[in-house]
Design an enzyme around this catalytic site. Sequence first.
Site, PDB file in Angstrom:
ATOM      1  CD  GLU A  51     -32.422  -6.141 -51.190  1.00 18.18           C
ATOM      2  OE1 GLU A  51     -33.200  -6.880 -51.824  1.00 18.18           O
ATOM      3  OE2 GLU A  51     -33.295  -4.551 -50.900  1.00 18.18           O
ATOM      4  CG  ASN A  59     -35.466  -1.735 -51.947  1.00 24.15           C
ATOM      5  OD1 ASN A  59     -34.585  -2.199 -52.689  1.00 24.15           O
ATOM      6  ND2 ASN A  59     -35.353  -0.118 -51.566  1.00 24.15           N
ATOM      7  CG  ASP A  73     -35.563  -3.055 -48.557  1.00 26.17           C
ATOM      8  OD1 ASP A  73     -35.229  -3.048 -49.439  1.00 26.17           O
ATOM      9  OD2 ASP A  73     -34.152  -2.542 -47.975  1.00 26.17           O
TER      10      ASP A  73
END
Length: 282
Positions: free
Chosen positions: A16, A147, A193
């Site tokens: 991420e 997100n 996302d």
Amino acid sequence: MTAVEVAVHAAASLGEGPTWDAAGQRLIWVDILGSRVHTYDPVSGRRTVMVTEQHVGAAKPRAGGGLVVNLRDGVGLYGPQGAAGGFRWLHREPVPGRRGNDAAVAPDGTLWAGTMRYDEAPGGGTLSRIAPDGGTRTVLDDVAVSNGTGWSPDGRLLYYVDSPTRRIDVFDFDGQQPSGRRPLAVVDAGFPDGLTVDADGCVWVALWDGGAVRRYTPDGDLDRVIELPVRRPTACAFGGAGLTDLYITTARTGLDAPHPMSGSLLVVPGAGKGLPQPPFAG
């Protein structure tokens, strides 16, 4: 077809938060569930890995060196020497069943840090503004999976994703407080996302379970799709000396038969032109 390359071969469970560190000329990204902060220098190929004591949702460079990290129990600081330089909490607020997730640095150098419950329960997450001195204000308190967060080139718009809504939302922004929330775009394949905003003011978003990165204009029109070999891209950011290469983090978690590239850091050379990202001012 757009060329998608592997920048770093890895097997991250939940890669991420790619962020270009202009001062260090390196990319910073995390493996949330692996409790690891990775760095990558695309010129030398040098890589580093730092293990954190908790799940780490995001890591961003600090103006004076070191990192600010969004951990399970709050936001903390590492010095220029990383783990060897010591750690201290900036804002600690442990909530059972909740962890830090994606985060972004605003134009004024504050950290906008998201949280979510491990079970992704609606309303269990937040988005908060963390000042350099640790002062904290909750901006959104009814979030499921906080997100992507980013700002328009002029700083007057804030873009935000609460993934289960399947929307990219846009707010008016006065430098302190967002207002006038409305949808910029609704995603019809997978879940939005992490996101980044380019120099043209367009929003690039990674699609979890959608196997792609999409680019939306400031009017919300879809004008580009980069298809990926992996099912779960998680976030994207521009990096490299000219901010022209698009880096994409990916995940393996929850997949019975992940693609060999799942969990790696991908790159699309010459994909566009990004915006310089400010470091955290604390």
